[in-house]
Design a protein around this motif. Structure first.
Motif, PDB file in Angstrom:
ATOM      1  N   ILE A   2      -4.463   6.050 -10.640  1.00 61.29           N
ATOM      2  CA  ILE A   2      -3.355   5.157 -10.301  1.00 61.29           C
ATOM      3  C   ILE A   2      -2.081   5.777 -10.866  1.00 61.29           C
ATOM      4  CG2 ILE A   2      -2.355   2.876 -10.616  1.00 61.29           C
ATOM      5  CD1 ILE A   2      -5.183   1.785 -10.961  1.00 61.29           C
ATOM      6  N   PRO A   3      -1.093   6.064 -10.025  1.00 61.15           N
ATOM      7  CA  PRO A   3       0.145   6.649 -10.557  1.00 61.15           C
ATOM      8  C   PRO A   3       0.891   5.624 -11.418  1.00 61.15           C
ATOM      9  CG  PRO A   3       0.397   6.154  -8.225  1.00 61.15           C
ATOM     10  CD  PRO A   3      -1.033   5.874  -8.574  1.00 61.15           C
ATOM     11  N   THR A   4       1.500   6.100 -12.483  1.00 55.92           N
ATOM     12  CA  THR A   4       2.228   5.192 -13.382  1.00 55.92           C
ATOM     13  C   THR A   4       3.348   4.467 -12.658  1.00 55.92           C
ATOM     14  OG1 THR A   4       3.617   7.031 -14.115  1.00 55.92           O
ATOM     15  CG2 THR A   4       1.686   6.530 -15.444  1.00 55.92           C
ATOM     16  N   GLU A   5       3.856   5.051 -11.589  1.00 54.34           N
ATOM     17  CA  GLU A   5       4.943   4.425 -10.815  1.00 54.34           C
ATOM     18  C   GLU A   5       4.517   3.086 -10.214  1.00 54.34           C
ATOM     19  OE1 GLU A   5       5.779   8.739 -11.152  1.00 54.34           O
ATOM     20  OE2 GLU A   5       3.997   7.597 -10.612  1.00 54.34           O
ATOM     21  N   LEU A   6       3.234   2.898  -9.976  1.00 56.89           N
ATOM     22  CA  LEU A   6       2.764   1.637  -9.412  1.00 56.89           C
ATOM     23  C   LEU A   6       3.075   0.476 -10.351  1.00 56.89           C
ATOM     24  CD1 LEU A   6      -0.222   0.944  -7.299  1.00 56.89           C
ATOM     25  CD2 LEU A   6      -0.040  -0.411  -9.361  1.00 56.89           C
ATOM     26  N   TYR A   7       3.065   0.745 -11.640  1.00 55.13           N
ATOM     27  CA  TYR A   7       3.300  -0.312 -12.627  1.00 55.13           C
ATOM     28  C   TYR A   7       4.764  -0.748 -12.693  1.00 55.13           C
ATOM     29  CZ  TYR A   7      -1.373   1.138 -13.881  1.00 55.13           C
ATOM     30  OH  TYR A   7      -2.718   1.460 -13.840  1.00 55.13           O
ATOM     31  N   GLN A   8       5.627  -0.119 -11.889  1.00 60.72           N
ATOM     32  CA  GLN A   8       7.029  -0.547 -11.782  1.00 60.72           C
ATOM     33  C   GLN A   8       7.193  -1.680 -10.780  1.00 60.72           C
ATOM     34  OE1 GLN A   8       9.227   2.974 -10.716  1.00 60.72           O
ATOM     35  NE2 GLN A   8       8.532   4.095 -12.494  1.00 60.72           N
ATOM     36  N   LEU A   9       6.152  -1.997 -10.041  1.00 66.48           N
ATOM     37  CA  LEU A   9       6.221  -3.011  -8.990  1.00 66.48           C
ATOM     38  C   LEU A   9       6.002  -4.398  -9.589  1.00 66.48           C
ATOM     39  CD1 LEU A   9       4.138  -1.128  -6.266  1.00 66.48           C
ATOM     40  CD2 LEU A   9       6.611  -1.111  -6.629  1.00 66.48           C
ATOM     41  N   THR A  10       6.974  -4.855 -10.346  1.00 68.92           N
ATOM     42  CA  THR A  10       6.822  -6.078 -11.127  1.00 68.92           C
ATOM     43  C   THR A  10       6.797  -7.356 -10.281  1.00 68.92           C
ATOM     44  OG1 THR A  10       9.199  -6.110 -11.524  1.00 68.92           O
ATOM     45  CG2 THR A  10       7.824  -5.052 -13.198  1.00 68.92           C
ATOM     46  N   LEU A  11       7.145  -7.277  -8.996  1.00 69.85           N
ATOM     47  CA  LEU A  11       7.065  -8.449  -8.121  1.00 69.85           C
ATOM     48  C   LEU A  11       5.725  -8.541  -7.397  1.00 69.85           C
ATOM     49  CD1 LEU A  11      10.641  -8.448  -6.522  1.00 69.85           C
ATOM     50  CD2 LEU A  11       9.809  -9.737  -8.489  1.00 69.85           C
ATOM     51  N   LEU A  12       4.870  -7.550  -7.595  1.00 71.70           N
ATOM     52  CA  LEU A  12       3.578  -7.486  -6.922  1.00 71.70           C
ATOM     53  C   LEU A  12       2.717  -8.695  -7.293  1.00 71.70           C
ATOM     54  CD1 LEU A  12       2.286  -5.397  -5.024  1.00 71.70           C
ATOM     55  CD2 LEU A  12       1.218  -4.378  -7.023  1.00 71.70           C
ATOM     56  N   GLN A  13       2.201  -9.383  -6.277  1.00 69.43           N
ATOM     57  CA  GLN A  13       1.357 -10.557  -6.507  1.00 69.43           C
ATOM     58  C   GLN A  13      -0.103 -10.303  -6.164  1.00 69.43           C
ATOM     59  OE1 GLN A  13       3.139 -13.740  -4.264  1.00 69.43           O
ATOM     60  NE2 GLN A  13       4.899 -13.875  -5.617  1.00 69.43           N
ATOM     61  N   HIS A  14      -0.350  -9.425  -5.201  1.00 71.51           N
ATOM     62  CA  HIS A  14      -1.714  -9.137  -4.767  1.00 71.51           C
ATOM     63  C   HIS A  14      -1.906  -7.625  -4.729  1.00 71.51           C
ATOM     64  CE1 HIS A  14      -2.193 -13.340  -3.542  1.00 71.51           C
ATOM     65  NE2 HIS A  14      -0.977 -13.235  -3.063  1.00 71.51           N
ATOM     66  N   LEU A  15      -2.840  -7.146  -5.531  1.00 69.37           N
ATOM     67  CA  LEU A  15      -3.140  -5.720  -5.581  1.00 69.37           C
ATOM     68  C   LEU A  15      -4.628  -5.540  -5.351  1.00 69.37           C
ATOM     69  CD1 LEU A  15      -2.428  -2.769  -6.086  1.00 69.37           C
ATOM     70  CD2 LEU A  15      -2.596  -3.224  -8.546  1.00 69.37           C
ATOM     71  N   ARG A  16      -4.949  -4.958  -4.228  1.00 74.39           N
ATOM     72  CA  ARG A  16      -6.357  -4.757  -3.876  1.00 74.39           C
ATOM     73  C   ARG A  16      -6.597  -3.277  -3.623  1.00 74.39           C
ATOM     74  NH1 ARG A  16     -10.047  -7.591   0.802  1.00 74.39           N
ATOM     75  NH2 ARG A  16     -11.984  -6.703   0.012  1.00 74.39           N
ATOM     76  N   MET A  17      -7.371  -2.655  -4.516  1.00 75.18           N
ATOM     77  CA  MET A  17      -7.699  -1.236  -4.413  1.00 75.18           C
ATOM     78  C   MET A  17      -9.200  -1.028  -4.558  1.00 75.18           C
ATOM     79  SD  MET A  17      -4.657   0.547  -6.623  1.00 75.18           S
ATOM     80  CE  MET A  17      -5.189  -0.171  -8.162  1.00 75.18           C
ATOM     81  N   ASP A  18      -9.997  -2.038  -4.291  1.00 75.31           N
ATOM     82  CA  ASP A  18     -11.435  -1.932  -4.471  1.00 75.31           C
ATOM     83  C   ASP A  18     -12.074  -1.077  -3.376  1.00 75.31           C
ATOM     84  OD1 ASP A  18     -10.516  -4.337  -3.052  1.00 75.31           O
ATOM     85  OD2 ASP A  18     -12.638  -4.799  -2.749  1.00 75.31           O
ATOM     86  N   LYS A  19     -13.283  -0.627  -3.667  1.00 73.90           N
ATOM     87  CA  LYS A  19     -14.094   0.170  -2.738  1.00 73.90           C
ATOM     88  C   LYS A  19     -13.417   1.476  -2.327  1.00 73.90           C
ATOM     89  CE  LYS A  19     -16.558  -3.855  -1.056  1.00 73.90           C
ATOM     90  NZ  LYS A  19     -16.927  -4.672   0.089  1.00 73.90           N
ATOM     91  N   ASN A  20     -12.980   2.232  -3.316  1.00 73.63           N
ATOM     92  CA  ASN A  20     -12.416   3.567  -3.131  1.00 73.63           C
ATOM     93  C   ASN A  20     -13.130   4.505  -4.096  1.00 73.63           C
ATOM     94  OD1 ASN A  20     -10.115   3.507  -1.146  1.00 73.63           O
ATOM     95  ND2 ASN A  20      -9.491   1.812  -2.457  1.00 73.63           N
TER      96      ASN A  20
END
Length: 108
Positions: A26-44
């Motif tokens: 997971i790139p550290t830049e993803l953690y800048q998305l502070t408005l994110l409500q739903h994060l689905r990265m399963d089954k990868n």
């Protein structure tokens, strides 16, 4: 692979990346998305440790990262996401116990 440019999507609220044959970390830049409500990265095939920066995603309601290859301890900062309602982390290689800070996630 999840590209680092994902961090530029500052208004993003939903990110559905499940079952996409993604690999890498997971790139550290993803953690800048502070408005994110739903994060689905399963089954990868994502791997690595889960960063303590996950606690910056304080708007998250749903976090699904099951069926990947994450390892190491579950960061205590997951407990900082008090809005969390749904947490899916199965079929990874996490070690240790669930952090007691998860008790702060009273919506689950």
């Amino acid at each position: 692979e999840i590209v680092t440019e994902i961090g530029t999507l500052s208004q993003l609220r939903v990110l559905e990346l499940h079952e996409n044959k993604l690999s890498g970390t997971i790139p550290t830049e993803l953690y800048q998305l502070t408005l994110l409500q739903h994060l689905r990265m399963d089954k990868n095939s994502l791997h690595g440790t889960l960063s303590t920066d996950i606690g910056r995603l304080t708007s998250l309601k749903n976090l699904a990262i099951g069926s990947n290859n994450f390892y190491g301890p579950i960061p205590t900062t997951v407990g900082f996401i008090s809005s969390l309602e749904y947490l899916l982390m199965h079929q990874n290689r996490f070690q240790g116990q669930l952090p007691p800070e998860l008790n702060s996630c009273t919506m689950m």
